[in-house]
Design a protein around this motif. Sequence first.
Motif, mmCIF file in Angstrom:
data_model
loop_
_atom_site.group_PDB
_atom_site.id
_atom_site.type_symbol
_atom_site.label_atom_id
_atom_site.label_comp_id
_atom_site.label_asym_id
_atom_site.label_seq_id
_atom_site.Cartn_x
_atom_site.Cartn_y
_atom_site.Cartn_z
ATOM 1 N N ASN A 88 0.853 -1.187 0.000
ATOM 2 C CA ASN A 88 0.000 0.000 0.000
ATOM 3 C C ASN A 88 0.886 1.232 0.000
ATOM 4 O OD1 ASN A 88 0.057 1.282 2.951
ATOM 5 N ND2 ASN A 88 0.063 -0.957 3.184
ATOM 6 N N LYS A 89 0.330 2.379 -0.297
ATOM 7 C CA LYS A 89 1.124 3.604 -0.420
ATOM 8 C C LYS A 89 1.244 4.393 0.880
ATOM 9 C CE LYS A 89 -2.743 6.531 -1.973
ATOM 10 N NZ LYS A 89 -3.222 7.410 -3.056
ATOM 11 N N TYR A 90 0.674 3.845 1.972
ATOM 12 C CA TYR A 90 0.641 4.617 3.205
ATOM 13 C C TYR A 90 1.615 4.121 4.277
ATOM 14 C CZ TYR A 90 -3.766 6.290 1.242
ATOM 15 O OH TYR A 90 -4.725 6.830 0.419
ATOM 16 N N THR A 91 1.902 2.814 4.288
ATOM 17 C CA THR A 91 2.681 2.244 5.398
ATOM 18 C C THR A 91 3.788 1.345 4.860
ATOM 19 O OG1 THR A 91 1.447 0.176 5.675
ATOM 20 C CG2 THR A 91 0.515 2.131 6.710
ATOM 21 N N SER A 92 4.606 0.881 5.800
ATOM 22 C CA SER A 92 5.680 -0.053 5.454
ATOM 23 C C SER A 92 5.148 -1.441 5.131
ATOM 24 C CB SER A 92 6.676 -0.151 6.610
ATOM 25 O OG SER A 92 6.026 -0.668 7.771
ATOM 26 N N GLY A 93 3.911 -1.686 5.458
ATOM 27 C CA GLY A 93 3.292 -2.970 5.159
ATOM 28 C C GLY A 93 3.172 -3.899 6.349
ATOM 29 N N TRP A 94 3.860 -3.593 7.441
ATOM 30 C CA TRP A 94 3.777 -4.467 8.615
ATOM 31 C C TRP A 94 2.395 -4.395 9.265
ATOM 32 C CZ3 TRP A 94 7.150 -8.129 9.687
ATOM 33 C CH2 TRP A 94 8.454 -8.026 9.183
ATOM 34 N N THR A 95 1.844 -3.183 9.347
ATOM 35 C CA THR A 95 0.553 -3.000 10.003
ATOM 36 C C THR A 95 -0.571 -3.195 8.999
ATOM 37 O OG1 THR A 95 1.535 -1.425 11.546
ATOM 38 C CG2 THR A 95 -0.860 -1.384 11.318
ATOM 39 N N GLY A 96 -1.611 -3.918 9.397
ATOM 40 C CA GLY A 96 -2.739 -4.107 8.500
ATOM 41 C C GLY A 96 -3.905 -4.772 9.187
ATOM 42 N N TYR A 97 -5.134 -4.416 8.728
ATOM 43 C CA TYR A 97 -6.352 -4.947 9.344
ATOM 44 C C TYR A 97 -7.377 -5.418 8.311
ATOM 45 C CZ TYR A 97 -4.258 -2.535 13.277
ATOM 46 O OH TYR A 97 -3.374 -2.113 14.249
ATOM 47 N N SER A 98 -7.046 -5.286 7.012
ATOM 48 C CA SER A 98 -7.982 -5.672 5.950
ATOM 49 C C SER A 98 -7.450 -6.904 5.226
ATOM 50 C CB SER A 98 -8.139 -4.527 4.944
ATOM 51 O OG SER A 98 -8.489 -3.321 5.601
ATOM 52 N N TRP A 99 -8.321 -7.870 4.973
ATOM 53 C CA TRP A 99 -7.910 -9.110 4.316
ATOM 54 C C TRP A 99 -7.317 -8.840 2.937
ATOM 55 C CZ3 TRP A 99 -7.622 -13.791 6.498
ATOM 56 C CH2 TRP A 99 -8.382 -14.049 7.658
ATOM 57 N N ASN A 100 -6.284 -9.595 2.620
ATOM 58 C CA ASN A 100 -5.758 -9.631 1.264
ATOM 59 C C ASN A 100 -6.657 -10.581 0.467
ATOM 60 O OD1 ASN A 100 -4.351 -10.300 -1.105
ATOM 61 N ND2 ASN A 100 -2.362 -9.981 -0.133
ATOM 62 N N ARG A 101 -7.537 -9.999 -0.343
ATOM 63 C CA ARG A 101 -8.554 -10.807 -1.029
ATOM 64 C C ARG A 101 -7.960 -11.667 -2.141
ATOM 65 N NH1 ARG A 101 -13.337 -10.765 2.015
ATOM 66 N NH2 ARG A 101 -13.223 -8.826 3.227
ATOM 67 N N GLU A 102 -6.744 -11.354 -2.551
ATOM 68 C CA GLU A 102 -6.102 -12.212 -3.542
ATOM 69 C C GLU A 102 -5.778 -13.571 -2.925
ATOM 70 O OE1 GLU A 102 -1.953 -12.487 -6.140
ATOM 71 O OE2 GLU A 102 -2.467 -10.617 -5.102
ATOM 72 N N PHE A 103 -5.300 -13.560 -1.681
ATOM 73 C CA PHE A 103 -4.956 -14.808 -1.002
ATOM 74 C C PHE A 103 -6.170 -15.417 -0.300
ATOM 75 C CE2 PHE A 103 -0.367 -13.108 -0.347
ATOM 76 C CZ PHE A 103 -0.050 -13.435 -1.648
ATOM 77 N N PHE A 104 -7.036 -14.564 0.228
ATOM 78 C CA PHE A 104 -8.188 -15.040 1.009
ATOM 79 C C PHE A 104 -9.456 -14.380 0.465
ATOM 80 C CE2 PHE A 104 -4.459 -15.352 3.706
ATOM 81 C CZ PHE A 104 -4.566 -16.627 4.211
#
Length: 886
Positions: A253-269
């Motif tokens: 994503n364009k906002y964070t380093s990617g470590w923090t997240g709360y929304s499912w990755n719909r490609e994988f799940f």
Amino acid sequence: MGAEIYIMKLADHFQIDFNSKASKEAVIIADNLKITVLTDQILRLEFDPQKEFDSRPTQLIWQRKLKLPDFSYQQDEQELLVETRNLKLKYQKDSKELSQDNLKIDIKANNENWFYGKKDDQNLKGTYRTLDGIEGAVELEEGLLSKSGWTLIDDTASLVFNDTGWLEARNKGDEYQDLYFLAYGDDYQKILNDFSKLTGDIPLLPRWALGNWWSRYWEYSAQELKELMLEFEEKEIPLSVCIIDMDWHQVENKYTSGWTGYSWNREFFPKPKEFIHWLHNRGLKTALNLHPADGVHPHEEQYQQFAEFMQLDPKSEEGIKFDLSDLDFINGYFKFLHNPLEDEDGIDFWWLDWQQGTDSGLEGVDPLWGLNHLHYYDLARNLNKRNFIFSRWGGLGSHRYPIGFSGDTVVSWDSLKFQPYFTATASNVLYGWWSHDIGGHCMGTEDPELYTRWLQFGVFSPIMRLHSTKDPYLDRRPWGHGAEVFEIAKKYMQLRHQLIPYLYTHSYRAKETALSLIRPMYYQEKSEPAYSLPDQYYFGSELIAAPFLKPANEMTNLSQQTVWLPEGEWFDFFSGEYYEGDSWYQIYGDLSDFPLFAKAGAIIPLAGEINFGDSSNPEKLKVEIFPGADNKFELFEDNGAAAESELKTAKTTFKNSWQQDLLIFEIEQLQGEAEVIPRDRCLQLNFRNLRSPKVEIKSDGKKIDFKSSYDQKVGTLKLEFDYDPEKSYQIKIKNNNELIDKKDLRVDKIKRMLKNFKLETVVKTELAQSIEKAAADNIGAEFLERFEAVLSSLQMKTLIEMLYSCGSSRIKNADTDQLLIFKGDLEKMSFNFSQAALTKGHHRAEMKREKEEIKDFKLIDLKNINSDQWSLEINYTDFIKERFTN
């Protein structure tokens, strides 16, 4: 009427019923010092020149109103004297500050004298925040126990809880001190129990947490995880937990380093709710990995609701900062980010994978501690789940928030070697539920032998969780290291699920007594050996484990471990081999072996059958019973409820009564709720190490039908019958002579181990025959002289140590570095260690010890030597020449 004042506070489920104000009868004030007699061995010493003493609960201490112990005190204008059963305090009044001259305490149990400012160099240590990136040992933090018999806990820096349910600074002057003095001598178990009364119990774990866990930092799709779980099931390897690591959420994503997240990755799940439901249908619980430090940003599905809740304009795309000083943020953090993933998608618990640094937004609060506390109490907000988290150690008091994640260890033998000591010593701060990355997390060198030994330790550790980082050449699947490793791993992981009744009972015991499942030997033994054994530990009340922690020797292909067994009689749990207590042993084994010892009289309940994903109360209960001593074991089971009002429990008491020719085994009528027990429970009782037993079984005084078989070779009597919890049972097992079978399996074991030696086959055959004849004729070791030319020195050493229970080892961890020399079977081999010497390179050291008689054992402190390259050399072939050819 005036306007109603709204006070912001945390949600109701974060409001804890503290009882932090001690009874008036327990408090004594002498000028600037307030003394609270909490138990007969714990005093609170609160010093404040302003005399504004504080009874609020702190981050560490929650309960001070306890049962009042017997104590006396007297004071006049100059002096205060306080005495309990365990200690005497003397305080000189009118003091502007505490000093060694005005505050002194005598500990009665060991006649130790303490004064304010006295340093303790005998602390037995506690644990450590995280093993991230660490290879080998680290210096542990100070713990609650010390060989000095006293410990001083400084709680001055703790924040206090206020009416909001959260924390604030005390706002005290620099002279203020809040101290807790613990006086216990060597009664370690009681002081831990007393300390838990102040800080809170060790919580009862969910039963499923004690099975095998699968975890891997990997970009799994839902389908790939399904296929992996089905492969475990197909290969008959049980699991109870499948963790989903951080790629469950939107990393790119364009906002964070990617470590923090709360929304499912719909490609994988693509359908996460259906996937979680699939896991649940297979009996598996699951957690999601969390790194909350970066806050919440516009790419998250929950951003708009959370931003509006925080009175931010969602169109601004302003990030919501992680801030534990903001009660609205804390409430919203759970309401919008976590609760829906639990309530709607079915997430069972959270893996708090830190990445927080030290900034929580609230000065004085470690974000790790804050997250642990808040997540622990939020999970059980609806009373349909037990409080449970998975996170790193946040300091003293963290036992209230199990379980612990020890961090990202380097893959190496040194890392494995440190973990038994690290795990057992953590019980000194009540932190008994560590979970390690079994197999190691990162870097290092993959090695099938190392993987197997780590997995075996994992089975006999608090939480068994396979895990590694994102690297295709790190494989934690039991079948990923060849057929031999797979068969061994399968056997041990099946055993882990069989052990759940035993493990869950010890979770109950930990809650009631503050004694952890795994604990150091010195909890029950106070002799010198008990303090010198970093590699072995009590595994519950009945067993001692001593994992193999070094690679096998290249000449013998055997692993070696040095073990000391306490006074009494002991049995190898797997083979039944007999060992006399209060003795040292060199234990050797091939890759399938694990040193595990059952005490005489041991009673070990196991699940009789195992099924993938099933950790429930077993329909078939198997009990392993060892002879030689009286014993009692209380098996705890329940209905798994989280709410105390709905919890139904059952306690089954087993008793062993032992005489030389008679064993009486009793099962008392169940106490508690019979509905907790499976309706058609069958009991399989395995009585170990018995000679020609004759059996009678009665239930409520009447004989019953049962199935019986006896394996004469291993001495195991197996009895099976249908169990009615409303009845009592008595099993009488008799032999007209001696009932116990004290198996000496050394010769059989050596013959088996010879298969591993790098040695010509014809030599192995002749050597096996010679050893068998020597044992039959009860002769010494002189027969080995004729094999001197063909055996390496290490092979000779191994044979002598296995035959005659002698040996030498270097005992080393972060706190100790000692050389151990011991000898055992003096009747058959009475040499001394005349050739023992410490050498460096080819040079003899000044510590050479020629012809020094070692009576039983000797420990030499190596910390006085300025090099860590010292090793012990003992020339066993010289012993044979000198002792048996003259």
